[in-house]
Scaffold this active site. Structure first.
Site, PDB file in Angstrom:
ATOM      1  N   ASP A  82       1.192  -8.909  18.699  1.00 54.17           N
ATOM      2  CA  ASP A  82       0.811  -8.822  20.116  1.00 54.17           C
ATOM      3  C   ASP A  82      -0.375  -7.888  20.416  1.00 54.17           C
ATOM      4  O   ASP A  82      -0.960  -7.963  21.481  1.00 54.17           O
ATOM      5  CB  ASP A  82       2.004  -8.364  20.956  1.00 54.17           C
TER       6      ASP A  82
ATOM      7  N   ARG B 107       3.277 -16.398  14.143  1.00 50.94           N
ATOM      8  CA  ARG B 107       3.839 -15.229  13.469  1.00 50.94           C
ATOM      9  C   ARG B 107       3.795 -15.345  11.945  1.00 50.94           C
ATOM     10  O   ARG B 107       4.021 -14.351  11.247  1.00 50.94           O
ATOM     11  CB  ARG B 107       5.288 -15.022  13.927  1.00 50.94           C
TER      12      ARG B 107
ATOM     13  N   ALA C 127       0.840  -1.208   0.000  1.00 49.72           N
ATOM     14  CA  ALA C 127       0.000   0.000   0.000  1.00 49.72           C
ATOM     15  C   ALA C 127       0.873   1.257   0.000  1.00 49.72           C
ATOM     16  O   ALA C 127       0.558   2.242  -0.681  1.00 49.72           O
ATOM     17  CB  ALA C 127      -0.920  -0.010   1.219  1.00 49.72           C
TER      18      ALA C 127
ATOM     19  N   ARG D 208      -8.223 -35.492  28.550  1.00 54.63           N
ATOM     20  CA  ARG D 208      -6.997 -34.901  29.079  1.00 54.63           C
ATOM     21  C   ARG D 208      -7.177 -33.412  29.310  1.00 54.63           C
ATOM     22  O   ARG D 208      -8.025 -32.780  28.686  1.00 54.63           O
ATOM     23  CB  ARG D 208      -5.862 -35.092  28.081  1.00 54.63           C
TER      24      ARG D 208
ATOM     25  N   GLY E 295       6.905  -2.476  16.008  1.00 49.36           N
ATOM     26  CA  GLY E 295       6.289  -2.303  17.326  1.00 49.36           C
ATOM     27  C   GLY E 295       6.928  -1.172  18.112  1.00 49.36           C
ATOM     28  O   GLY E 295       7.495  -0.232  17.523  1.00 49.36           O
TER      29      GLY E 295
ATOM     30  N   MET F 238       1.634 -16.750  22.305  1.00 51.53           N
ATOM     31  CA  MET F 238       2.596 -15.650  22.441  1.00 51.53           C
ATOM     32  C   MET F 238       1.981 -14.436  23.138  1.00 51.53           C
ATOM     33  O   MET F 238       0.769 -14.364  23.335  1.00 51.53           O
ATOM     34  CB  MET F 238       3.143 -15.263  21.078  1.00 51.53           C
TER      35      MET F 238
ATOM     36  N   GLY G  77       9.676  -0.928  19.864  1.00 52.81           N
ATOM     37  CA  GLY G  77      11.109  -0.710  19.637  1.00 52.81           C
ATOM     38  C   GLY G  77      11.328   0.108  18.367  1.00 52.81           C
ATOM     39  O   GLY G  77      12.201   0.988  18.310  1.00 52.81           O
TER      40      GLY G  77
HETATM   41  O1  F6P Z   1       6.555  -9.237  19.740  1.00 52.03           O
HETATM   42  C1  F6P Z   1       6.015 -10.323  19.081  1.00 52.03           C
HETATM   43  C2  F6P Z   1       6.462 -11.617  19.670  1.00 52.03           C
HETATM   44  O2  F6P Z   1       5.932 -12.579  18.839  1.00 52.03           O
HETATM   45  C3  F6P Z   1       6.121 -11.890  21.126  1.00 52.03           C
HETATM   46  O3  F6P Z   1       4.793 -12.268  21.327  1.00 52.03           O
HETATM   47  C4  F6P Z   1       7.104 -12.972  21.462  1.00 52.03           C
HETATM   48  O4  F6P Z   1       7.345 -13.039  22.831  1.00 52.03           O
HETATM   49  C5  F6P Z   1       8.317 -12.505  20.735  1.00 52.03           C
HETATM   50  O5  F6P Z   1       7.865 -11.773  19.621  1.00 52.03           O
HETATM   51  C6  F6P Z   1       9.275 -13.575  20.302  1.00 52.03           C
HETATM   52  O6  F6P Z   1      10.248 -12.960  19.540  1.00 52.03           O
HETATM   53  P1  F6P Z   1      11.514 -13.616  18.890  1.00 52.03           P
HETATM   54  O7  F6P Z   1      11.136 -14.979  18.468  1.00 52.03           O
HETATM   55  O8  F6P Z   1      11.825 -12.728  17.738  1.00 52.03           O
HETATM   56  O9  F6P Z   1      12.544 -13.592  19.946  1.00 52.03           O
END
Ligand code: F6P
Length: 326
Positions: A131, A259, A25, A166, A105, A173, A107
């Protein structure tokens, strides 16, 4: 008249399904407005190292349905140093870049904010993370796909849990945020959900198990957010087995499956809207903001607020999940 002529786009941090739709996009909107558009490879690391290339409409053909990111991604140590950011600036200047779209995100936003305090090039941020933990948007790019992937996996686990009577602990995540766990738990009808934001204790769960057993209620599914306060799913399962030896306990960690994969239509549309709007934002001469969609409207949050404010879980949803689990 646009105040920018040449813009760059990159993805950074953990990848998220829908990042490609956002890149597409950005590129197509830029080309539509006769801007030159460049792709920076591997996030801030590529910016530091000068890994940048011109993108044309054809470069983003056939990617809207693909997971991952064609621009690759990385977490950059170099960009955290002043020297690294100077090199990144030189990359942008060498290519006459006068506006940047950063997809990632918290960071990623922090990097953009620090860079803009030092250099006069506007950045616009798009929330790309599974997330859903970014302030200033109802949903992040990738969240919808991640929860659909998780729910599909949990539905399958439930079949075998049911057949064998069970109790399964399924870890999803969400290092600091319970969004994935909460939505997966609600959508898969879990008996209990462990979230980083709430303090469900192991005693609470043992109580729930006892009450369920008394009512002969089939209880076979607990969703555990990886960042919850009681430990990971393996630890919680072991402790519960110790307290309740009659349960046949198993653990499943969905992990990075969440992911990847083709983004849902919701994520593709969200990413397309945000990518399109990011270019328009730069063209208006604005920067230093993270885009979001709140109540179906595009919103703009200064990087500082997007980074420093916490997006809380919807407490009503948490309460509802507990009621529906009984
Ligand atoms: O920030 C996304 C995320 O998928 C988190 O949920 C997870 O804790 C993290 O990344 C894992 O990141 P990596 O596999 O890159 O260390």
């Amino acid at each position: 008249m646009s105040s920018v002529k040449r813009i760059a786009v990159f993805t950074s941090g953990g990848d998220a399904p829908g990042m490609n739709a956002a890149i597409r996009a950005v590129v197509r909107t830029a080309v539509h407005h006769d801007l030159h558009i460049y792709g920076i490879m591997r996030g801030y690391d590529g910016m530091v190292k000068g890994e940048i290339k011109r993108l044309e409409v054809g470069d983003v053909a056939n990617i809207i349905q693909r997971g991952g990111t064609i621009l690759k991604t990385a977490r950059s140590e170099a960009f955290m140093t002043a020297e690294g950011r100077k090199q990144a600036y030189e990359t942008l200047i060498a290519n006459d870049i006068d506006g940047v779209v950063a997809i990632g995100g918290n960071g990623t936003y922090t990097g953009a904010m620090v860079f803009m305090q030092e250099y006069n090039i506007p950045f616009v941020g798009l929330p790309g993370t599974i997330d859903n933990d970014i302030y200033g948007t109802d949903y992040t790019i990738g969240f919808d796909t991640a929860i659909n992937t998780a729910v599909e996996a949990v539905d399958k686990i439930r079949d075998t849990a049911d057949s064998h009577s069970r109790l399964f602990f399924v870890e999803v995540m969400g290092r600091h945020s319970g969004y994935i766990a909460l939505h997966t738990g609600i959508a898969s009808g879990a008996g209990a959900i462990f979230l980083p934001e709430t303090n469900t204790s192991l005693d609470d769960l043992s109580d729930i198990l006892r009450k369920s057993a008394k009512r002969q209620k089939l209880f076979n599914l607990v969703i555990v957010a990886e960042g919850n306060q009681n430990g990971d799913a393996t630890e919680i399962a072991a402790k519960i087995k110790e307290k309740n030896p009659e349960y046949d306990v198993r653990v499943s960690i969905i992990g990075h499956l969440q992911r990847g994969g083709s983004p849902t239509a919701m994520d593709r549309v969200l990413a397309s809207r945000m990518g399109h709007s990011a270019v328009q934002t730069l063209m208006r001469g604005e920067g230093g903001v993270a885009l979001g969609v709140i109540n179906d409207k595009i919103t703009f949050t200064p990087f500082e607020a997007a980074i420093s404010k916490t997006k809380s879980l919807n407490k009503e949803l948490v309460k509802m999940a507990e009621i529906l689990a009984t």
